[in-house]
Scaffold this active site. Sequence first.
Site, PDB file in Angstrom:
ATOM      1  N   ARG A 241      30.952 -20.566  -7.315  1.00 44.67           N
ATOM      2  CA  ARG A 241      30.446 -21.905  -7.016  1.00 44.67           C
ATOM      3  C   ARG A 241      29.427 -21.826  -5.909  1.00 44.67           C
ATOM      4  O   ARG A 241      29.336 -20.824  -5.201  1.00 44.67           O
ATOM      5  CB  ARG A 241      31.588 -22.837  -6.611  1.00 44.67           C
ATOM      6  CG  ARG A 241      32.242 -22.481  -5.273  1.00 44.67           C
ATOM      7  CD  ARG A 241      33.273 -23.517  -4.873  1.00 44.67           C
ATOM      8  NE  ARG A 241      33.892 -23.278  -3.596  1.00 44.67           N
ATOM      9  CZ  ARG A 241      33.393 -23.633  -2.424  1.00 44.67           C
ATOM     10  NH1 ARG A 241      32.206 -24.215  -2.341  1.00 44.67           N
ATOM     11  NH2 ARG A 241      34.055 -23.413  -1.304  1.00 44.67           N
TER      12      ARG A 241
ATOM     13  N   ARG B  80      31.154 -12.277 -10.029  1.00 47.93           N
ATOM     14  CA  ARG B  80      30.344 -13.352 -10.613  1.00 47.93           C
ATOM     15  C   ARG B  80      30.352 -14.555  -9.673  1.00 47.93           C
ATOM     16  O   ARG B  80      31.300 -14.765  -8.916  1.00 47.93           O
ATOM     17  CB  ARG B  80      30.927 -13.783 -11.960  1.00 47.93           C
ATOM     18  CG  ARG B  80      30.814 -12.722 -13.036  1.00 47.93           C
ATOM     19  CD  ARG B  80      31.300 -13.275 -14.375  1.00 47.93           C
ATOM     20  NE  ARG B  80      31.021 -12.354 -15.450  1.00 47.93           N
ATOM     21  CZ  ARG B  80      31.844 -11.399 -15.865  1.00 47.93           C
ATOM     22  NH1 ARG B  80      33.004 -11.242 -15.265  1.00 47.93           N
ATOM     23  NH2 ARG B  80      31.507 -10.618 -16.867  1.00 47.93           N
TER      24      ARG B  80
ATOM     25  N   HIS C 149      25.430   8.962 -10.085  1.00 44.07           N
ATOM     26  CA  HIS C 149      25.271  10.233 -10.792  1.00 44.07           C
ATOM     27  C   HIS C 149      24.982   9.943 -12.262  1.00 44.07           C
ATOM     28  O   HIS C 149      25.425   8.919 -12.795  1.00 44.07           O
ATOM     29  CB  HIS C 149      26.544  11.072 -10.666  1.00 44.07           C
ATOM     30  CG  HIS C 149      26.952  11.308  -9.243  1.00 44.07           C
ATOM     31  ND1 HIS C 149      26.489  12.362  -8.508  1.00 44.07           N
ATOM     32  CD2 HIS C 149      27.754  10.591  -8.418  1.00 44.07           C
ATOM     33  CE1 HIS C 149      27.006  12.306  -7.286  1.00 44.07           C
ATOM     34  NE2 HIS C 149      27.781  11.235  -7.208  1.00 44.07           N
TER      35      HIS C 149
ATOM     36  N   THR D 198      28.335  -5.498  -9.100  1.00 43.49           N
ATOM     37  CA  THR D 198      27.559  -4.602  -9.956  1.00 43.49           C
ATOM     38  C   THR D 198      26.167  -5.128 -10.254  1.00 43.49           C
ATOM     39  O   THR D 198      25.368  -4.414 -10.858  1.00 43.49           O
ATOM     40  CB  THR D 198      28.293  -4.372 -11.288  1.00 43.49           C
ATOM     41  OG1 THR D 198      28.476  -5.630 -11.937  1.00 43.49           O
ATOM     42  CG2 THR D 198      29.644  -3.710 -11.070  1.00 43.49           C
TER      43      THR D 198
END
Length: 197
Positions: free
Chosen positions: A175, A172, A107, A157
């Site tokens: 490895r 993130r 949104h 994200t």
Amino acid sequence: MLAGLPYQAYRDGLPEKRLRCKKLLKKLNACPPDNRKKQDRLLRQILGKAGSNIEFFTPFFCDYGTNIQVGDNFFASYNFTVVDCGPVKIGDNTMIAANVTITSAGHPIHPVPRTAGWEYGIEVTIGDNVWIGANVVVNPGVHIGSNVVIGSGSVVTHDIPDNVVAVGVPCRVLRPVTEEDRAYYYKNRTFDIPVEW
């Protein structure tokens, strides 16, 4: 909607499409667990495209269903939720743990267009041989590569490349996945039986 453009969910026949999906989901989620044929038939009525050998532990939730594609040998555990206002494409041999949410919907940040009912759907893609851990959230527009493990509780994200373990909020890369990993089933525990690959 499927082009990633702004739209209003109460127009253009979208409420009727969501209602159709809700009715099918009610039947699926109430289906006896030993009636795999009926479950498979209902899943194929809900999903836009489904490969061979798919299994969903119910309950399962989605908005439209027809915007979801899953490949061969797909498994999803309990409470899998897919907000499929945009296309959601998942490859072969992918496993989804409990309480995972994949949302292609979003949104506007500003309250005026948001309260006027404008929203969007941006495609999410997930490659082959992916394991997504419990309680993961995958956000709109994300592309997760093949041979990836997403650690439990992560919020994805941004894009994740092939052949990595990725964790965290935001998610993130931790490895790479290596050939050495083949010998282990959990952390530093090796297989104690002969295993054929």
